[in-house]
Design a protein around this motif. Structure first.
Motif, mmCIF file in Angstrom:
data_model
loop_
_atom_site.group_PDB
_atom_site.id
_atom_site.type_symbol
_atom_site.label_atom_id
_atom_site.label_comp_id
_atom_site.label_asym_id
_atom_site.label_seq_id
_atom_site.Cartn_x
_atom_site.Cartn_y
_atom_site.Cartn_z
ATOM 1 N N LEU A 61 49.182 46.598 1.935
ATOM 2 C CA LEU A 61 48.619 47.846 2.433
ATOM 3 C C LEU A 61 47.123 47.875 2.148
ATOM 4 C CD1 LEU A 61 51.301 50.372 1.134
ATOM 5 C CD2 LEU A 61 51.314 48.981 3.219
ATOM 6 N N SER A 62 46.384 48.534 3.034
ATOM 7 C CA SER A 62 44.947 48.707 2.853
ATOM 8 C C SER A 62 44.606 50.190 2.890
ATOM 9 C CB SER A 62 44.180 47.998 3.971
ATOM 10 O OG SER A 62 44.455 46.623 3.995
ATOM 11 N N TRP A 114 47.745 54.400 -5.663
ATOM 12 C CA TRP A 114 48.755 54.328 -4.607
ATOM 13 C C TRP A 114 49.981 55.097 -5.090
ATOM 14 C CZ3 TRP A 114 48.306 52.767 0.296
ATOM 15 C CH2 TRP A 114 47.271 51.891 0.633
ATOM 16 N N PHE A 115 50.399 56.042 -4.274
ATOM 17 C CA PHE A 115 51.632 56.792 -4.510
ATOM 18 C C PHE A 115 52.626 56.429 -3.415
ATOM 19 C CE2 PHE A 115 50.810 60.201 -7.646
ATOM 20 C CZ PHE A 115 49.425 60.096 -7.803
ATOM 21 N N ARG A 116 53.873 56.759 -3.640
ATOM 22 C CA ARG A 116 54.875 56.644 -2.591
ATOM 23 C C ARG A 116 55.855 57.801 -2.703
ATOM 24 N NH1 ARG A 116 58.272 51.237 -4.486
ATOM 25 N NH2 ARG A 116 59.351 52.179 -6.281
ATOM 26 N N GLN A 117 56.447 58.122 -1.565
ATOM 27 C CA GLN A 117 57.443 59.178 -1.543
ATOM 28 C C GLN A 117 58.548 58.820 -0.557
ATOM 29 O OE1 GLN A 117 55.987 63.152 -0.746
ATOM 30 N NE2 GLN A 117 57.724 64.048 -1.822
ATOM 31 N N ALA A 160 59.531 53.816 1.621
ATOM 32 C CA ALA A 160 58.885 55.101 1.361
ATOM 33 C C ALA A 160 57.641 55.219 2.219
ATOM 34 C CB ALA A 160 58.495 55.228 -0.118
ATOM 35 N N MET A 161 57.077 56.420 2.236
ATOM 36 C CA MET A 161 55.737 56.608 2.761
ATOM 37 C C MET A 161 54.781 56.334 1.607
ATOM 38 S SD MET A 161 54.111 57.438 5.568
ATOM 39 C CE MET A 161 55.029 58.603 6.578
ATOM 40 N N TYR A 162 53.793 55.506 1.840
ATOM 41 C CA TYR A 162 52.826 55.138 0.808
ATOM 42 C C TYR A 162 51.492 55.817 1.092
ATOM 43 C CZ TYR A 162 55.927 51.663 -1.197
ATOM 44 O OH TYR A 162 56.974 51.046 -1.840
ATOM 45 N N TYR A 163 50.936 56.416 0.030
ATOM 46 C CA TYR A 163 49.699 57.184 0.153
ATOM 47 C C TYR A 163 48.639 56.633 -0.792
ATOM 48 C CZ TYR A 163 52.700 60.731 2.318
ATOM 49 O OH TYR A 163 53.583 61.390 3.130
ATOM 50 N N GLN A 218 46.543 59.694 5.014
ATOM 51 C CA GLN A 218 47.615 60.243 5.842
ATOM 52 C C GLN A 218 48.950 59.561 5.569
ATOM 53 O OE1 GLN A 218 45.564 57.914 6.798
ATOM 54 N NE2 GLN A 218 46.797 56.432 7.959
ATOM 55 N N GLY A 219 48.915 58.435 4.903
ATOM 56 C CA GLY A 219 50.140 57.723 4.563
ATOM 57 C C GLY A 219 50.461 56.625 5.560
ATOM 58 N N THR A 220 51.189 55.616 5.080
ATOM 59 C CA THR A 220 51.665 54.539 5.931
ATOM 60 C C THR A 220 53.103 54.216 5.521
ATOM 61 O OG1 THR A 220 51.182 52.317 6.797
ATOM 62 C CG2 THR A 220 50.706 52.687 4.461
ATOM 63 N N GLN A 221 53.974 54.097 6.482
ATOM 64 C CA GLN A 221 55.400 53.932 6.224
ATOM 65 C C GLN A 221 55.736 52.472 5.927
ATOM 66 O OE1 GLN A 221 57.932 56.271 6.036
ATOM 67 N NE2 GLN A 221 59.289 54.576 5.450
ATOM 68 N N VAL A 222 56.483 52.260 4.863
ATOM 69 C CA VAL A 222 57.029 50.954 4.521
ATOM 70 C C VAL A 222 58.545 51.058 4.542
ATOM 71 C CG1 VAL A 222 57.282 49.229 2.696
ATOM 72 C CG2 VAL A 222 55.040 50.250 3.151
#
Length: 114
Positions: A20-21, A38-41, A94-97, A106-110
């Motif tokens: 991720l960038s 980096w967070f994830r949810q 998760a969505m990574y922020y 805005q987040g990116t989905q993994v």
């Protein structure tokens, strides 16, 4: 306008890798000074801090759930923070922020699935 923009998410197989960038713009102080996170949810779960890179020293810290598998790094001229994710597991889905202080991307989905 201060902004963080993530990219690089997608679908990976268990055991696979993604990077991720997060690119910063509009910051009033040199990028090197900022603590970047980096967070994830995941759906139905609380947001989790997975990795931090500290300002100046670029020391790193990881959650137990990703330690040894994820690596956070910073490219100062590009004002970009990376999260290299290896040995991915379905529970990494998760969505990574990207975050610093009160600024969020805005987040990116993994998604990790076979």
């Amino acid at each position: 306008q201060v902004q963080l923009v993530e990219s690089g998410g997608g679908l990976a197989q268990p055991g696979g890798s993604l990077t991720l960038s997060c690119t910063a713009s509009g910051f009033p102080v040199a990028f090197t000074y900022y603590v970047m996170n980096w967070f994830r949810q995941a759906p139905g779960k609380e947001r989790e801090l997975v990795a931090t890179i500290f300002g100046i020293t670029d020391n790193m810290k990881y959650s137990d759930s990703v330690k040894g598998r994820f690596t956070i790094s910073r490219n100062k001229p590009k004002k970009t923070v990376y999260l290299e994710m290896n040995s991915l597991k379905p529970e990494d889905t998760a969505m990574y922020y990207c975050n610093t202080a009160d600024i969020w991307g805005q987040g990116t989905q993994v998604t990790v699935s076979s």
